[in-house]
Write an enzyme that holds these catalytic residues in place. Structure first.
Site, PDB file in Angstrom:
ATOM      1  N   ALA A  84       0.736  -1.253   0.018  1.00  0.00           N
ATOM      2  CA  ALA A  84       0.081   0.059   0.026  1.00  0.00           C
ATOM      3  C   ALA A  84       0.969   1.423  -0.049  1.00  0.00           C
ATOM      4  CB  ALA A  84      -0.703  -0.021   1.308  1.00  0.00           C
ATOM      5  N   ALA A  85       2.173   1.352   0.467  1.00  0.00           N
ATOM      6  CA  ALA A  85       2.772   2.638   0.677  1.00  0.00           C
ATOM      7  C   ALA A  85       3.070   3.261  -0.657  1.00  0.00           C
ATOM      8  CB  ALA A  85       4.155   2.347   1.353  1.00  0.00           C
ATOM      9  N   PRO A  86       3.233   4.311  -1.066  1.00  0.00           N
ATOM     10  CA  PRO A  86       3.001   5.558   0.201  1.00  0.00           C
ATOM     11  C   PRO A  86       1.481   5.675   0.751  1.00  0.00           C
ATOM     12  CG  PRO A  86       3.453   6.579  -2.147  1.00  0.00           C
ATOM     13  CD  PRO A  86       3.337   4.907  -2.255  1.00  0.00           C
ATOM     14  N   ASP A 156      -0.621  -3.737  -6.032  1.00  0.00           N
ATOM     15  CA  ASP A 156       0.040  -2.529  -6.723  1.00  0.00           C
ATOM     16  C   ASP A 156       1.439  -2.895  -6.512  1.00  0.00           C
ATOM     17  OD1 ASP A 156       0.914  -0.512  -8.542  1.00  0.00           O
ATOM     18  OD2 ASP A 156       0.895   1.041  -6.560  1.00  0.00           O
ATOM     19  N   CYS A 209       3.835  -0.042 -12.405  1.00  0.00           N
ATOM     20  CA  CYS A 209       4.125   0.900 -13.203  1.00  0.00           C
ATOM     21  C   CYS A 209       5.179   0.635 -14.287  1.00  0.00           C
ATOM     22  CB  CYS A 209       4.409   2.284 -12.511  1.00  0.00           C
ATOM     23  SG  CYS A 209       5.813   1.992 -11.215  1.00  0.00           S
TER      24      CYS A 209
END
Length: 290
Positions: A84-86, A156, A209
């Site tokens: 989850a970060a940031p 992610d 990404c």
């Protein structure tokens, strides 16, 4: 022919540094690569995300907002943001989830988990943040403790992040294909864990990404080979972002996305600097047989 194929693979293995990076990605994207590369050097226009009642606003890429918006949350009670970060995608999920839903927001790095907790505390109102559990755990091994317990999962995954590599001479000059292989192994451990944590009927959104197919479509292809050989274990869903769900949080024009073999991609040369983001959405249909 086999020899030629082997020679080609050996040649790829020798790609290294800025020249190797250039050769590899120009072969992947062909005539589009110069425009993509130019887009990476332009400033990414982050958008403000301000949840009503929160102390602070948060700025993130519009492509990240879109990806998080494509995980449908209606009716979900137990939601997991595995890496989850940031914290940007956690905010998008938290602001959209039902009033009786709970969100587990996880990060394996203690330092990044601290930053994540600060974002949750300051960028969400207390009535939402109190329904979020911030944890510090290795997502790749979480499935050893639990299974099929989350209605929705956002993964992610850590990735090659070529946009950052190309902007930093230190990383660009030491780039190699072995880095992609290492990251892909980590991603597979996380994705297979996330799939095991997903309840039957639940929906998982996988995103990176990265630009390279090994970290994107090939991850989903590997998931097919492992869990979906008969074709009925899970199905892929089409994105259906509901902009009205976040209209009180941001004034945003969502970027468009391009279809890939198993998912969708947002690339900055076509979307005013947004991205890159790859994402795919799948729904689990049957339980995993041990």
């Amino acid at each position: 022919m086999k020899k030629k194929s082997g020679d080609k693979e050996n040649k790829k293995e020798k790609l290294f540094g800025s020249q190797g990076f250039e050769t590899y990605y120009s072969e992947l994207y062909g005539q589009r690569w110069p425009a993509l590369k130019e887009a990476f050097f332009k400033e990414n226009q982050a958008v403000s995300y301000h949840v009503p009642g929160a102390q602070k606003e948060y700025f993130l890429d519009s492509a990240s907002v879109l990806a998080a918006l494509c995980l449908p949350l209606k009716g979900a009670e137990n939601i997991l943001d595995l890496c989850a970060a940031p914290g940007g995608k956690t905010l998008v999920l938290a602001s959209r989830m039902d009033e009786d839903a709970r969100l587990s927001s996880n990060e394996r790095s203690a330092e990044r988990k601290h930053r994540l907790a600060t974002v949750v505390e300051t960028c969400l109102p207390s009535e939402i943040s109190q329904r979020i559990t911030v944890s510090c755990s290795d997502g790749a091994t979480w499935c050893k403790r639990q299974s099929e317990c989350f209605d929705r999962i956002l993964l992610d995954a850590p990735c090659s992040s070529e946009r950052h590599v190309i902007a930093d001479p230190k990383y660009l000059n030491t780039w190699s294909l072995s880095r992609i292989k290492t990251v892909s192994m980590e991603q597979w451990a996380l994705l297979s864990s996330a799939y095991r944590l997903l309840a039957v009927g639940g929906i998982l959104l996988y995103s990176t990404c990265a630009l390279c197919p090994q970290e994107n479509d090939e991850m989903i292809e590997r998931l097919y080979k492992k869990f979906n050989k008969d074709g009925n274990a899970f199905k892929l869903l089409e994105p259906d972002p509901q902009l009205d769900e976040i209209k009180n949080c941001t004034n945003i024009q969502l970027p468009g996305f391009e279809k890939t073999k198993y998912g969708y991609q947002i690339l900055p040369d076509k979307e005013n600097g947004a991205g890159p983001i790859f994402f795919t959405i799948l729904q689990k249909q049957i339980t995993i047989m041990s």
